[in-house]
Design an enzyme around this catalytic site. Structure first.
Site: not given
Length: 305
Positions: A81-82, A129-130, A147, A153, A240
């Site tokens: 995904k990166d 997106r989230r 981040r 996190r 992004c």
């Protein structure tokens, strides 16, 4: 005996993923030795701003691709995904191993699920997106940028800075932290990021020996699915700055693709579901439909066209 140098980010998750790939390769490249080359990327250094403000997820890949292109490394392991939809000249994705869980996961301090959190609860995520999905389903929640690596996190959640956070289920599982998950968020409501849960092993396009090894660890089903997802992203020329998701899975002999594009400020969204046999054609067709339904204006504005 050739020593294959494997570039990776320095985080615990990246190193765990890289060790997984190395273990797969050891089964097929018995005449090779392996050396892991940790690299601190610009994306790892900038943790006080959203990725959409500083160049996107490609920041996690560029320094590693430098190492590949210069010969300092022979292959690299990324979270797919990166990886931008356009690779650097001379580099290829040599293998996509079998995918882990593609879903997003909610971790809350109180054990409450997304629809149980009280109005005004603070939810943290690094993903536009989230954020868009949460605001669509629970507009009464407060969604803020979060981040940092997985441990950072989780620590900020435990310290009470957030009531809940959303992470990739695959990362938590790979780190042995599945027990921390309060709720798995279904792909129908939270369409994953392109390639979420999958790994990409990148190498130089002219390294026939490495490509031969990598072909032996590629998973055909995962490769086909992410090909459709990345075709969707490529046709959109996505970044992004605009919330985008796509997830493909087998549907008999066909693929079923769920796709999502949203206005960055939450002023609209497009959700699509398509089925077809050809992965690239399926992703491209879904993207064309998304563009017709309004995504063209959002993407053009984000690019400054």
């Amino acid at each position: 005996m050739r020593t294959l140098r494997v570039a990776t980010r320095r985080s615990a998750l990246a190193l765990t993923q890289t060790q997984y790939v190395v273990d797969l390769l050891r089964q097929v490249a018995r005449d090779a030795a392996f050396e892991i080359v940790p690299i601190r990327t610009r994306g790892d250094e900038i943790v006080d701003r959203a990725l959409s403000e500083v160049g996107g997820k490609g920041l996690f890949v560029a320094d590693i691709e430098d190492a590949l292109a210069s010969g300092q490394a022979d292959l690299a392991v990324h979270s797919l995904k990166d990886v931008p939809f356009e690779l650097r000249d001379g580099l290829v994705i040599g293998a996509v191993p079998r995918r882990e869980d593609p879903r997003d996961a909610l971790v809350s301090r109180t054990g409450q699920g997304l629809f149980e959190l009280p109005a005004g609860a603070r939810v943290g995520t690094s993903s536009l997106r989230r954020q868009a999905a949460i605001r669509h389903l629970r507009p009464d929640l407060r969604v803020d940028t979060l981040r940092g690596n997985v441990d950072t996190r989780l620590r900020r959640l435990e310290e009470g800075q957030f009531d809940a956070i959303v992470l990739a289920a695959s990362g938590l599982k790979r780190l042995g932290l599945a027990a921390r998950i309060t709720e798995y968020l279904p792909v129908e409501q939270f369409i994953p990021a392109v390639g979420q849960g999958a790994l990409a092993v990148e190498c130089r396009a002219d390294d026939a020996e490495v490509l031969r090894y990598l072909s032996a660890i590629a998973d055909a089903e995962t490769t086909r699915a992410v090909e459709a997802e990345r075709a969707f992203l490529s046709r959109l020329q996505g970044s992004c700055q605009v919330p985008i998701g796509a997830y493909a899975e087998p549907a008999g002999r066909d693929l079923r693709l769920l796709a999502f594009v949203a206005h960055p400020a939450g002023d609209g969204h497009v959700r699509l579901e398509r089925t077809g046999p050809d992965a690239r054609a399926l992703g491209a067709a879904a993207a064309e439909e998304a563009l017709r339904q309004g995504a063209e204006d959002w993407l053009s504005a984000a690019r400054g066209d």
